[in-house]
Design a protein around this motif. Structure first.
Motif, mmCIF file in Angstrom:
data_model
loop_
_atom_site.group_PDB
_atom_site.id
_atom_site.type_symbol
_atom_site.label_atom_id
_atom_site.label_comp_id
_atom_site.label_asym_id
_atom_site.label_seq_id
_atom_site.Cartn_x
_atom_site.Cartn_y
_atom_site.Cartn_z
ATOM 1 N N PRO A 124 14.054 4.601 2.256
ATOM 2 C CA PRO A 124 15.240 4.229 2.886
ATOM 3 C C PRO A 124 15.041 3.585 3.985
ATOM 4 O O PRO A 124 15.215 2.505 3.947
ATOM 5 C CB PRO A 124 16.212 5.285 2.910
ATOM 6 N N ILE A 125 14.687 4.234 2.824
ATOM 7 C CA ILE A 125 14.653 5.520 3.287
ATOM 8 C C ILE A 125 13.352 5.451 3.766
ATOM 9 O O ILE A 125 12.707 5.046 3.707
ATOM 10 C CB ILE A 125 14.640 6.574 2.305
ATOM 11 N N LEU A 126 13.718 5.002 3.874
ATOM 12 C CA LEU A 126 12.618 5.302 3.181
ATOM 13 C C LEU A 126 12.034 4.054 3.028
ATOM 14 O O LEU A 126 10.970 3.983 2.980
ATOM 15 C CB LEU A 126 12.844 5.668 1.794
ATOM 16 N N PHE A 127 12.986 3.312 3.021
ATOM 17 C CA PHE A 127 12.332 2.407 2.157
ATOM 18 C C PHE A 127 11.890 1.260 3.007
ATOM 19 O O PHE A 127 11.933 1.295 4.197
ATOM 20 C CB PHE A 127 13.206 1.973 1.019
ATOM 21 N N LEU A 128 11.451 0.224 2.335
ATOM 22 C CA LEU A 128 10.676 -0.831 2.940
ATOM 23 C C LEU A 128 9.306 -0.306 3.306
ATOM 24 O O LEU A 128 8.674 -0.810 4.216
ATOM 25 C CB LEU A 128 11.372 -1.443 4.157
ATOM 26 N N LEU A 129 8.864 0.727 2.667
ATOM 27 C CA LEU A 129 7.486 1.161 2.795
ATOM 28 C C LEU A 129 6.660 0.412 1.767
ATOM 29 O O LEU A 129 7.182 -0.277 0.913
ATOM 30 C CB LEU A 129 7.389 2.677 2.576
ATOM 31 N N SER A 130 5.326 0.549 1.822
ATOM 32 C CA SER A 130 4.494 -0.284 0.961
ATOM 33 C C SER A 130 4.160 0.415 -0.341
ATOM 34 O O SER A 130 4.207 1.627 -0.453
ATOM 35 C CB SER A 130 3.212 -0.655 1.692
ATOM 36 N N SER A 131 3.799 -0.388 -1.333
ATOM 37 C CA SER A 131 3.635 0.133 -2.679
ATOM 38 C C SER A 131 2.181 0.277 -3.060
ATOM 39 O O SER A 131 1.288 -0.184 -2.375
ATOM 40 C CB SER A 131 4.331 -0.802 -3.667
ATOM 41 N N ILE A 132 1.983 0.940 -4.200
ATOM 42 C CA ILE A 132 0.667 1.025 -4.802
ATOM 43 C C ILE A 132 0.299 -0.336 -5.360
ATOM 44 O O ILE A 132 1.117 -1.009 -5.968
ATOM 45 C CB ILE A 132 0.681 2.090 -5.912
ATOM 46 N N VAL A 133 -0.926 -0.763 -5.132
ATOM 47 C CA VAL A 133 -1.403 -2.043 -5.636
ATOM 48 C C VAL A 133 -2.184 -1.799 -6.908
ATOM 49 O O VAL A 133 -3.069 -0.952 -6.954
ATOM 50 C CB VAL A 133 -2.298 -2.742 -4.584
ATOM 51 N N GLN A 134 -1.864 -2.522 -7.968
ATOM 52 C CA GLN A 134 -2.530 -2.353 -9.243
ATOM 53 C C GLN A 134 -2.985 -3.703 -9.776
ATOM 54 O O GLN A 134 -2.225 -4.649 -9.830
ATOM 55 C CB GLN A 134 -1.595 -1.678 -10.257
ATOM 56 N N ALA A 135 -4.256 -3.787 -10.112
ATOM 57 C CA ALA A 135 -4.810 -4.995 -10.720
ATOM 58 C C ALA A 135 -5.576 -4.566 -11.955
ATOM 59 O O ALA A 135 -6.589 -3.871 -11.873
ATOM 60 C CB ALA A 135 -5.734 -5.710 -9.742
ATOM 61 N N GLU A 136 -5.068 -4.978 -13.127
ATOM 62 C CA GLU A 136 -5.629 -4.558 -14.408
ATOM 63 C C GLU A 136 -5.717 -3.026 -14.420
ATOM 64 O O GLU A 136 -4.726 -2.355 -14.274
ATOM 65 C CB GLU A 136 -6.985 -5.236 -14.617
ATOM 66 N N ASP A 137 -6.927 -2.457 -14.597
ATOM 67 C CA ASP A 137 -7.037 -1.000 -14.681
ATOM 68 C C ASP A 137 -7.336 -0.363 -13.341
ATOM 69 O O ASP A 137 -7.491 0.854 -13.248
ATOM 70 C CB ASP A 137 -8.150 -0.618 -15.677
ATOM 71 N N HIS A 138 -7.451 -1.171 -12.284
ATOM 72 C CA HIS A 138 -7.805 -0.643 -10.966
ATOM 73 C C HIS A 138 -6.549 -0.440 -10.134
ATOM 74 O O HIS A 138 -5.697 -1.314 -10.066
ATOM 75 C CB HIS A 138 -8.752 -1.601 -10.253
ATOM 76 N N VAL A 139 -6.415 0.722 -9.513
ATOM 77 C CA VAL A 139 -5.284 0.982 -8.636
ATOM 78 C C VAL A 139 -5.794 1.418 -7.278
ATOM 79 O O VAL A 139 -6.854 2.042 -7.167
ATOM 80 C CB VAL A 139 -4.344 2.073 -9.219
ATOM 81 N N GLU A 140 -5.068 1.068 -6.239
ATOM 82 C CA GLU A 140 -5.436 1.488 -4.897
ATOM 83 C C GLU A 140 -4.174 1.631 -4.073
ATOM 84 O O GLU A 140 -3.114 1.098 -4.413
ATOM 85 C CB GLU A 140 -6.387 0.487 -4.245
ATOM 86 N N TRP A 141 -4.280 2.381 -2.970
ATOM 87 C CA TRP A 141 -3.142 2.562 -2.094
ATOM 88 C C TRP A 141 -2.861 1.262 -1.356
ATOM 89 O O TRP A 141 -3.768 0.573 -0.905
ATOM 90 C CB TRP A 141 -3.421 3.675 -1.081
ATOM 91 N N GLY A 142 -1.603 0.910 -1.234
ATOM 92 C CA GLY A 142 -1.223 -0.240 -0.441
ATOM 93 C C GLY A 142 -1.260 0.099 1.046
ATOM 94 O O GLY A 142 -1.900 1.064 1.472
ATOM 95 N N VAL A 143 -0.556 -0.670 1.850
ATOM 96 C CA VAL A 143 -0.532 -0.479 3.301
ATOM 97 C C VAL A 143 0.557 0.530 3.663
ATOM 98 O O VAL A 143 1.705 0.404 3.211
ATOM 99 C CB VAL A 143 -0.277 -1.814 4.017
ATOM 100 N N ALA A 144 0.205 1.509 4.474
ATOM 101 C CA ALA A 144 1.194 2.491 4.919
ATOM 102 C C ALA A 144 2.148 1.870 5.922
ATOM 103 O O ALA A 144 1.767 1.011 6.720
ATOM 104 C CB ALA A 144 0.497 3.688 5.560
#
Length: 265
Positions: free
Chosen positions: A11-31
């Motif tokens: 809201p909330i929250l929001f405009l927070l950053s997302s999980i980054v996914q490239a093919e089978d690799h995932v990593e946390w985005g920017v907090a």
């Protein structure tokens, strides 16, 4: 990334950053930063009248000081809860830490009168800050209008951590895509003012949660549609087949998120 309690909800929250996914690799985005003020209303005060008067004072102060121009704020009004959380809660968030740092310093240096005004009708206030990551970002601008928010506290199972959660998030996100569920989900980790080590337990015994699971809905209609899918459409079993060996969560609380301030730039 394992437990992110060293950095730290919405809201909330929001405009927070997302999980980054490239093919089978995932990593946390920017907090990105968020905060919550949770208080009791003083006996004899008018929660609605005094709160809205304070909101007007706060907005006037922010405009005069050129502060909180990228900030979103909302009052969290309980709909379904067990009564253990303060009824008065102010939730706010920023798109980045540069903005939150400038606003926090302005509030510290110039916000003394706001504190005095709030203390006339609020008591026992707690101020907690969080870093947030989206599991699923919101679609549309409805999060800038009054809406409904679900909160739950979640705790890792033994020998589980952020890497396990990240993989589960990616899998659950794929499941939600498959059923056409667009409701946003964000996870908050405590930065300051959150869980502390228990005086009674061992050195690793916290207050019982590691992060907050938050979901948003345009209204109670969409929330109840989700509940129907959970109980009658297979979401419950799918959710725990994905997360059941990673975490456990307490009973959710449902709030009306009453928007009181949106970014001016």
């Amino acid at each position: 990334m394992n437990r992110k309690n060293f950095i730290t909800i919405i809201p909330i929250l929001f405009l927070l950053s997302s999980i980054v996914q490239a093919e089978d690799h995932v990593e946390w985005g920017v907090a990105t930063p968020a905060e919550v003020y949770a208080c009791d209303v003083r006996e004899g005060s008018s929660a609605e009248k005094d709160t809205m008067n304070f909101v007007e004072d706060w907005k006037e102060w922010a405009a005069e000081n050129g502060a909180f121009t990228k900030y979103t704020a909302q009052l969290m009004r309980p709909i379904s809860h067990n009564g253990t959380y303060p009824a008065w809660q102010w939730l706010g968030y920023w798109p980045d830490y540069e903005a939150s740092g400038a606003d926090a310093q302005a509030r510290l240096e110039k916000g003394g009168q706001l504190v005095k005004t709030a203390s006339k009708f609020l008591d026992n206030c707690q101020h907690s800050t969080f870093g947030g990551w989206f599991v699923r970002e919101p679609k549309g601008d409805w999060v800038m209008r009054d809406h409904v928010t679900l909160f739950a506290n979640c705790k890792f199972l033994d020998n589980k951590g952020g890497d396990d959660l990240l993989k589960a998030n990616a899998k659950f996100n794929g499941y939600l895509d498959s059923i056409g569920d667009d409701n946003p989900i964000v996870q908050w980790w405590p930065t300051a003012g959150g869980p502390v080590y228990s005086d009674a337990g061992n050195d690793h015994d916290t207050t019982g949660w590691d992060f907050k699971w938050i979901a948003g809905f345009p209204s109670l209609v969409e929330y109840h549609e989700m509940v129907n899918t959970m109980w009658n459409g297979g979401m419950y079993s799918e959710f725990w087949s994905i997360y059941g060996d990673v975490m456990t969560c307490d009973s959710a609380r449902i709030y009306e998120a009453k928007i009181i301030h949106t970014p001016t730039e």
